[in-house]
Design an enzyme around this catalytic site. Sequence first.
Site, short mmCIF file in Angstrom:
data_model
loop_
_atom_site.label_atom_id
_atom_site.label_comp_id
_atom_site.label_asym_id
_atom_site.label_seq_id
_atom_site.Cartn_x
_atom_site.Cartn_y
_atom_site.Cartn_z
N HIS A 235 0.82 -1.21 0.00
CA HIS A 235 0.00 0.00 0.00
C HIS A 235 0.85 1.27 0.00
O HIS A 235 1.97 1.27 0.50
CB HIS A 235 -0.88 0.04 1.25
CG HIS A 235 -1.72 -1.18 1.43
ND1 HIS A 235 -1.92 -1.76 2.66
CD2 HIS A 235 -2.40 -1.93 0.54
CE1 HIS A 235 -2.71 -2.81 2.51
NE2 HIS A 235 -3.01 -2.95 1.23
N LYS B 24 6.33 6.11 7.21
CA LYS B 24 5.90 5.19 8.27
C LYS B 24 7.11 4.71 9.05
O LYS B 24 8.16 4.43 8.48
CB LYS B 24 5.19 3.97 7.68
CG LYS B 24 3.92 4.30 6.92
CD LYS B 24 3.34 3.05 6.28
CE LYS B 24 2.08 3.39 5.49
NZ LYS B 24 1.54 2.19 4.80
N ASP C 168 -6.61 -6.36 -1.69
CA ASP C 168 -5.20 -6.54 -2.04
C ASP C 168 -5.01 -7.54 -3.19
O ASP C 168 -4.03 -7.46 -3.92
CB ASP C 168 -4.40 -6.99 -0.82
CG ASP C 168 -4.20 -5.86 0.19
OD1 ASP C 168 -4.57 -4.71 -0.10
OD2 ASP C 168 -3.67 -6.15 1.28
#
Length: 182
Positions: free
Chosen positions: A61, A71, A169
Amino acid sequence: MRIEKTFIKDLLIVEPIVFEDERGYFFEAYSKTKFRDLGIDIKFVQDNQSYSKKGTLRGLHYQNPPYAQTKLVRVLEGEIMDVAVDLRKDSPTYGKSFSVLLSAENKKQLLVPQGFAHGFSVLSDTASVMYKCDQFYNKESEGGIKFDDPSLSIDWGISLEEAIVSEKDQILPFIENCNSLF
């Protein structure tokens, strides 16, 4: 804290200094001051946490600008194979993937900068994963790459035939057809 550079520019492994004694252990998972002293000046605004069963595969993602996210990923319980793919079109490592074993035991973290797709697979019976983000989630800017894209040749450490993957996904495009704006 110790920083280990990977072969992909700006993708870093963060190892905390762990203090152990007969009671257990203590470490700082994140310190704005220590990160800044190491040349990492990021303002995190959101923490996310997931719990998954063995064989779960989440990703790959990303969020497009202006909501692209950096992140800082770590494992609270269990063990995962954490994967990042460079989507920066002007990067010499565009389309290259990097994976690292993150676990509650090794306490390593992966700093995934903006411009990367990210995902992980669960190697232990269960895993709790927590990650800090420097941008809030924005549904309209989300994108992804299919986990089994043959051009990436990612070793997830699990059988892909038995992987537990969301419907969302499973239908993501390969990297050559993704809508990345990096």
